[in-house]
Design a protein around this motif. Sequence first.
Motif, PDB file in Angstrom:
ATOM      1  N   PRO A   1       7.081  -2.268   7.470  1.00 19.19           N
ATOM      2  CA  PRO A   1       6.302  -1.122   7.746  1.00 19.19           C
ATOM      3  C   PRO A   1       7.444  -0.099   7.857  1.00 19.19           C
ATOM      4  CG  PRO A   1       5.899  -2.266   9.647  1.00 19.19           C
ATOM      5  CD  PRO A   1       6.541  -3.100   8.740  1.00 19.19           C
ATOM      6  N   PRO A   2       7.566   1.401   7.702  1.00 19.26           N
ATOM      7  CA  PRO A   2       8.901   2.215   7.821  1.00 19.26           C
ATOM      8  C   PRO A   2       9.252   2.195   8.841  1.00 19.26           C
ATOM      9  CG  PRO A   2       6.470   3.075   6.955  1.00 19.26           C
ATOM     10  CD  PRO A   2       6.424   1.436   6.897  1.00 19.26           C
ATOM     11  N   GLU A   3       9.613   2.251   9.770  1.00 14.60           N
ATOM     12  CA  GLU A   3      10.385   3.170  11.013  1.00 14.60           C
ATOM     13  C   GLU A   3       9.621   4.598  11.389  1.00 14.60           C
ATOM     14  OE1 GLU A   3      14.249   1.567  12.253  1.00 14.60           O
ATOM     15  OE2 GLU A   3      14.525   0.148  10.792  1.00 14.60           O
TER      16      GLU A   3
ATOM     17  N   LYS B   1       0.955  -0.842   0.294  1.00 14.22           N
ATOM     18  CA  LYS B   1      -0.104  -0.424   0.113  1.00 14.22           C
ATOM     19  C   LYS B   1       0.990   1.698   0.321  1.00 14.22           C
ATOM     20  CE  LYS B   1      -4.014   2.026   2.242  1.00 14.22           C
ATOM     21  NZ  LYS B   1      -4.621   1.788   3.658  1.00 14.22           N
ATOM     22  N   GLY B   2       0.554   2.143  -1.099  1.00 15.43           N
ATOM     23  CA  GLY B   2       1.220   3.747  -1.024  1.00 15.43           C
ATOM     24  C   GLY B   2       2.743   3.358  -1.388  1.00 15.43           C
ATOM     25  N   LYS B   3       2.752   2.214  -2.178  1.00 13.75           N
ATOM     26  CA  LYS B   3       4.009   1.888  -3.099  1.00 13.75           C
ATOM     27  C   LYS B   3       4.334   1.736  -4.063  1.00 13.75           C
ATOM     28  CE  LYS B   3       6.868   1.931   1.245  1.00 13.75           C
ATOM     29  NZ  LYS B   3       7.911   0.382   1.227  1.00 13.75           N
ATOM     30  N   MET B   4       5.285   0.906  -4.919  1.00 12.49           N
ATOM     31  CA  MET B   4       5.592   0.529  -5.800  1.00 12.49           C
ATOM     32  C   MET B   4       6.148  -0.931  -6.395  1.00 12.49           C
ATOM     33  SD  MET B   4       3.371   2.904  -8.101  1.00 12.49           S
ATOM     34  CE  MET B   4       4.590   1.763 -10.537  1.00 12.49           C
TER      35      MET B   4
END
Length: 63
Positions: free
Chosen positions: A60-62, A28-31
Amino acid sequence: MGSEKCPACGSQAIGEGAFSGYANLSVKGKMASSKVTAYVCSDCGLIIAMYADKPEKFTPPEV
Protein backbone atom coordinates in the motif's frame (compact mmCIF):
# COMPACT_ATOMS: atom_id res chain seq x y z
CA MET A 1 3.55 -25.65 0.62
CA GLY A 2 5.05 -28.51 2.57
CA SER A 3 3.10 -31.47 3.93
CA GLU A 4 -0.33 -29.89 4.12
CA LYS A 5 -3.57 -31.82 4.44
CA CYS A 6 -6.78 -30.86 2.71
CA PRO A 7 -9.14 -29.36 5.31
CA ALA A 8 -12.16 -30.78 3.44
CA CYS A 9 -11.20 -34.43 2.93
CA GLY A 10 -7.88 -34.95 4.76
CA SER A 11 -5.97 -35.96 1.63
CA GLN A 12 -2.27 -35.16 1.36
CA ALA A 13 -2.44 -35.16 -2.46
CA ILE A 14 -1.96 -31.42 -2.96
CA GLY A 15 -1.04 -30.17 -6.42
CA GLU A 16 0.18 -26.80 -7.62
CA GLY A 17 -1.32 -24.88 -10.51
CA ALA A 18 -1.54 -21.44 -12.08
CA PHE A 19 -4.21 -19.47 -13.87
CA SER A 20 -3.66 -19.28 -17.61
CA GLY A 21 -4.16 -16.53 -20.15
CA TYR A 22 -4.83 -13.07 -18.75
CA ALA A 23 -6.05 -14.30 -15.35
CA ASN A 24 -3.68 -12.18 -13.27
CA LEU A 25 -4.45 -10.51 -9.96
CA SER A 26 -4.54 -6.75 -10.59
CA VAL A 27 -3.60 -4.02 -8.15
CA LYS A 28 -6.68 -1.88 -7.54
CA GLY A 29 -6.26 1.55 -9.12
CA LYS A 30 -2.93 0.74 -10.81
CA MET A 31 -1.75 -0.82 -14.04
CA ALA A 32 0.17 -3.56 -12.20
CA SER A 33 -0.58 -7.23 -11.75
CA SER A 34 0.89 -10.54 -10.65
CA LYS A 35 0.45 -14.13 -11.69
CA VAL A 36 -1.24 -16.33 -9.09
CA THR A 37 -0.17 -19.78 -7.88
CA ALA A 38 -2.88 -22.04 -6.46
CA TYR A 39 -2.66 -25.18 -4.33
CA VAL A 40 -5.44 -27.68 -5.04
CA CYS A 41 -6.47 -30.98 -3.45
CA SER A 42 -6.24 -33.51 -6.26
CA ASP A 43 -8.80 -35.76 -4.56
CA CYS A 44 -11.74 -33.40 -3.88
CA GLY A 45 -10.75 -30.29 -5.89
CA LEU A 46 -10.73 -27.80 -3.01
CA ILE A 47 -8.53 -24.76 -3.70
CA ILE A 48 -6.58 -24.62 -0.44
CA ALA A 49 -4.53 -21.47 -1.02
CA MET A 50 -3.70 -18.89 -3.66
CA TYR A 51 -0.61 -16.69 -3.62
CA ALA A 52 0.46 -13.69 -5.69
CA ASP A 53 3.81 -14.52 -7.28
CA LYS A 54 4.92 -10.88 -6.91
CA PRO A 55 3.37 -9.71 -3.60
CA GLU A 56 5.57 -6.59 -3.52
CA LYS A 57 3.33 -5.09 -6.22
CA PHE A 58 0.53 -4.89 -3.62
CA THR A 59 2.37 -2.77 -1.07
CA PRO A 60 0.00 0.00 0.00
CA PRO A 61 1.10 3.59 -0.57
CA GLU A 62 2.64 5.30 2.43
CA VAL A 63 0.44 7.82 4.19
